[in-house]
Motif scaffolding. Structure first.
Motif, short mmCIF file in Angstrom:
data_model
loop_
_atom_site.label_atom_id
_atom_site.label_comp_id
_atom_site.label_asym_id
_atom_site.label_seq_id
_atom_site.Cartn_x
_atom_site.Cartn_y
_atom_site.Cartn_z
N VAL A 1 0.80 -0.99 0.13
CA VAL A 1 -0.14 0.05 -0.03
C VAL A 1 0.82 1.12 -0.13
O VAL A 1 1.83 1.39 0.84
CB VAL A 1 -0.92 0.10 1.20
CG1 VAL A 1 -1.66 1.24 1.39
CG2 VAL A 1 -1.95 -1.15 1.36
N GLN A 2 0.48 2.11 -1.03
CA GLN A 2 1.42 3.35 -0.99
C GLN A 2 0.62 4.68 -1.11
O GLN A 2 0.04 4.68 -1.92
CB GLN A 2 2.16 3.27 -2.39
CG GLN A 2 3.17 4.60 -2.46
CD GLN A 2 4.29 4.15 -3.49
OE1 GLN A 2 4.46 3.14 -3.70
NE2 GLN A 2 5.01 5.35 -4.05
N CYS A 3 0.58 5.36 0.03
CA CYS A 3 -0.23 6.62 0.02
C CYS A 3 0.73 7.77 0.23
O CYS A 3 1.13 8.35 1.23
CB CYS A 3 -0.93 6.38 1.36
SG CYS A 3 -2.07 5.01 1.40
N GLU A 4 1.32 8.35 -0.78
CA GLU A 4 2.20 9.34 -0.66
C GLU A 4 1.78 10.57 -1.12
O GLU A 4 0.90 10.60 -2.27
CB GLU A 4 3.68 8.72 -1.77
CG GLU A 4 4.81 9.91 -1.66
CD GLU A 4 6.09 9.36 -2.23
OE1 GLU A 4 6.91 10.18 -2.39
OE2 GLU A 4 5.84 8.30 -2.76
N LEU B 1 -7.38 -0.76 5.59
CA LEU B 1 -6.61 -1.53 4.53
C LEU B 1 -6.82 -3.14 4.80
O LEU B 1 -7.18 -3.48 5.78
CB LEU B 1 -4.92 -0.94 4.81
CG LEU B 1 -4.77 0.27 4.63
CD1 LEU B 1 -3.50 0.83 5.09
CD2 LEU B 1 -5.28 0.72 3.27
N ASN B 2 -6.19 -3.77 3.75
CA ASN B 2 -6.07 -5.38 3.70
C ASN B 2 -4.99 -5.51 5.01
O ASN B 2 -4.08 -5.24 5.19
CB ASN B 2 -5.53 -5.82 2.79
CG ASN B 2 -5.47 -7.47 2.49
OD1 ASN B 2 -5.44 -7.96 3.59
ND2 ASN B 2 -5.43 -7.76 1.41
N PRO B 3 -5.78 -6.31 5.99
CA PRO B 3 -4.98 -6.76 7.36
C PRO B 3 -3.68 -7.70 7.15
O PRO B 3 -2.94 -7.54 7.85
CB PRO B 3 -5.99 -7.69 8.06
CG PRO B 3 -7.28 -7.20 7.44
CD PRO B 3 -7.26 -6.80 6.13
N ALA B 4 -3.58 -8.01 5.62
CA ALA B 4 -2.65 -8.94 5.32
C ALA B 4 -1.36 -8.01 4.63
O ALA B 4 -0.25 -8.53 4.12
CB ALA B 4 -2.78 -9.81 4.46
N ILE B 5 -1.48 -6.73 4.55
CA ILE B 5 -0.29 -6.06 4.01
C ILE B 5 0.91 -6.12 4.66
O ILE B 5 1.08 -6.23 5.86
CB ILE B 5 -0.96 -4.34 3.80
CG1 ILE B 5 -0.92 -3.93 5.24
CG2 ILE B 5 -2.06 -4.37 3.15
CD1 ILE B 5 -0.95 -2.37 5.31
N GLN B 6 1.99 -5.94 4.00
CA GLN B 6 3.35 -6.40 4.46
C GLN B 6 4.24 -4.99 4.10
O GLN B 6 5.33 -4.90 4.80
CB GLN B 6 3.96 -7.39 3.44
CG GLN B 6 3.34 -8.74 3.62
CD GLN B 6 4.09 -9.93 2.92
OE1 GLN B 6 4.92 -9.66 2.23
NE2 GLN B 6 3.30 -11.07 2.98
N ARG B 7 4.02 -4.03 3.39
CA ARG B 7 4.73 -2.95 2.97
C ARG B 7 3.76 -1.69 2.88
O ARG B 7 2.81 -1.70 1.94
CB ARG B 7 5.39 -3.14 1.47
CG ARG B 7 6.50 -2.02 1.26
CD ARG B 7 7.10 -2.32 0.02
NE ARG B 7 8.07 -1.22 -0.33
CZ ARG B 7 9.41 -1.07 -0.04
NH1 ARG B 7 9.68 -2.33 0.77
NH2 ARG B 7 10.12 -0.26 -0.50
N LEU B 8 3.96 -0.89 3.75
CA LEU B 8 2.97 0.06 3.87
C LEU B 8 3.74 1.59 3.94
O LEU B 8 4.92 1.94 4.64
CB LEU B 8 2.36 0.29 5.24
CG LEU B 8 1.50 1.59 5.60
CD1 LEU B 8 0.30 1.66 4.58
CD2 LEU B 8 0.78 1.29 7.08
N VAL B 9 3.39 2.33 2.80
CA VAL B 9 4.20 3.54 2.55
C VAL B 9 3.31 4.86 2.63
O VAL B 9 2.44 5.14 1.85
CB VAL B 9 5.16 3.72 1.04
CG1 VAL B 9 5.55 5.03 0.90
CG2 VAL B 9 5.87 2.46 0.81
N LEU B 10 3.60 5.79 3.79
CA LEU B 10 2.66 6.80 4.10
C LEU B 10 3.43 8.18 4.06
O LEU B 10 3.40 8.87 4.88
CB LEU B 10 2.28 6.58 5.42
CG LEU B 10 1.29 5.39 5.60
CD1 LEU B 10 0.75 5.12 7.15
CD2 LEU B 10 -0.06 5.67 4.91
#
Length: 410
Positions: free
Chosen positions: A39-42, A53-62
């Motif tokens: 997930v990328q929220c830049e 978000l999907n509870p299984a996410i592994q990479r989160l960019v905020l």
């Protein structure tokens, strides 16, 4: 109404009143990939960490949002391996904010407004290997601050306001290999804090205000390979300042106030391969300036505004030199005959932006040279430089410009 129905109604109301989320799932302005769990929220104008978000996410960019605190949202994402919260408005991190992130390996909190952290801030981060706190407002590093991060390998504390480091601030960091303490307010090398960092391979402590290095300044760092002390205001280095750094390969002393090459001090570094020492105040490279550095492969002297002359034998003990960089030394106009003789492995000679008007063929042996750069020198291309024209034609050496009296040789 049942409690489950009440919770569902509250969630619907929350989603309806939150402008940043259009539906259960990916917030507006974000890219959410359920196949790669990224997930990328830049620059998405978020002021809170999303909880949909999907509870299984592994990479989160905020990165580059308006988030002010780390709240309980992270408890929903227990598979995270990478989190980037850089360039937000973080002022504090509540205790146990990352308590459920046992799989997290990289955490980037740089470019925020954090002024304090404690030994419970990062509780739960058992797998963390990279922690980036660069460009915040941290002032002190207290005892045992990072002791709950046993697997940490890289810690970036550069560009803060750190003036005090407890002797046991880094206690427990048995795996730490890279440490950035550059661009802080340290008035002396925090030698006592290094004793617990026996695995450290790379240390950056430039852009502080040391003025001097005492004997054994880096005691305990026997495995150090890279040391950057550039722009630290150094004017004095004690004879045994580098004692114990038997494995050092790369040293940066650029942009200090050294009035002469610290020959004796450097001689302890027999395994040194690369030395950067420009932007200092020495005027001459004397004979045997780098004595003892028998493994030196590259030396970079850029921007030494007072450097005028290089004597014959300046590099006589450095037979493994492959690259010499002498760039932007505005007063440098003299290379003594034979100054670079006896360097059988020299392949790259960079002499840009100096004040050379001519060069003698006898300054060095040209057999192994592959690249010569002489651009932006006031070269006088007269008959004394015919040998250089022949070298250019035979060895394909380029980047030589003539100021007078005729065009650049080709």
């Amino acid at each position: 109404m049942s409690s489950s129905m009440t919770c569902l109604c509250l969630l619907i109301i929350l989603l309806a009143t939150t402008s940043s989320v259009t539906a259960l799932g990916c917030p507006t302005g974000c890219m959410c990939n359920d196949d790669t769990y990224v997930v990328q929220c830049e620059r998405s104008k978020l002021d809170v960490i999303p909880i949909t978000l999907n509870p299984a996410i592994q990479r989160l960019v905020l990165r580059s949002n308006k988030i002010k605190t780390v709240d309980a949202s992270f408890q929903f994402y227990r598979d995270l391996q990478y989190v980037d919260l850089s360039n937000n408005h973080l002022v504090n991190i509540p205790t146990k904010s990352f308590f459920h992130q046992e799989k997290l390996q990289e955490l980037h909190l740089n470019k925020n407004k954090l002024s304090s952290i404690n030994n419970r801030t990062f509780q739960g981060l058992k797998s963390l290997t990279v922690l980036n706190l660069r460009e915040n407002f941290l002032e002190d590093l207290n005892r045992g601050l990072f002791s709950i991060l046993p697997k940490l390998e890289e810690l970036n504390l550069g560009q803060n306001r750190i003036s005090k480091i407890d002797a046991l601030a880094f206690d427990g960091l048995l795996s730490l290999r890279v440490l950035y303490l550059d661009d802080n307010l340290l008035s002396s090398v925090p030698t006592s804090s290094f004793s617990v960092l026996g695995s450290l391979a790379e240390l950056h402590v430039g852009l502080n205000a040391f003025t001097s290095l005492p004997d054994d300044a880096f005691s305990g760092l026997g495995k150090l390979s890279v040391l950057d002390i550039s722009s630290a205001g150094l004017s004095n280095i004690s004879s045994n300042a580098f004692r114990g750094l038997t494995g050092l390969r790369n040293l940066n002393l650029a942009d200090n106030r050294l009035q002469q090459i610290p020959t004796l001090q450097l001689s302890h570094l027999s395994r040194l391969e690369e030395l950067t020492i420009g932007q200092n105040e020495f005027t001459t490279l004397e004979k045997d300036s780098f004595k003892g550095l028998t493994n030196l492969r590259k030396i970079d002297i850029t921007g030494a505004n007072n450097l005028e002359h290089i004597e014959k034998g300046a590099f006589s003990d450095n037979l493994n030199l492959e690259t010499i960089v002498l760039v932007s030394n505005k007063r440098l106009e003299s290379l003594e005959d034979g100054a670079l003789v006896g360097l059988p492995n020299l392949k790259h000679l960079v002499l840009r932006e100096n004040s050379f008007k001519t060069l003698s063929e006898s300054i060095m042996s040209w057999n192994e040279l592959r690249a010569l750069e002489l651009t932006d020198n006031p070269i006088n291309c007269d008959c004394q430089l015919l040998w250089l024209l022949n070298s250019i034609n035979s060895k394909n050496i380029t980047n030589v410009q003539c100021s007078t009296p005729f065009a650049t040789p080709r």
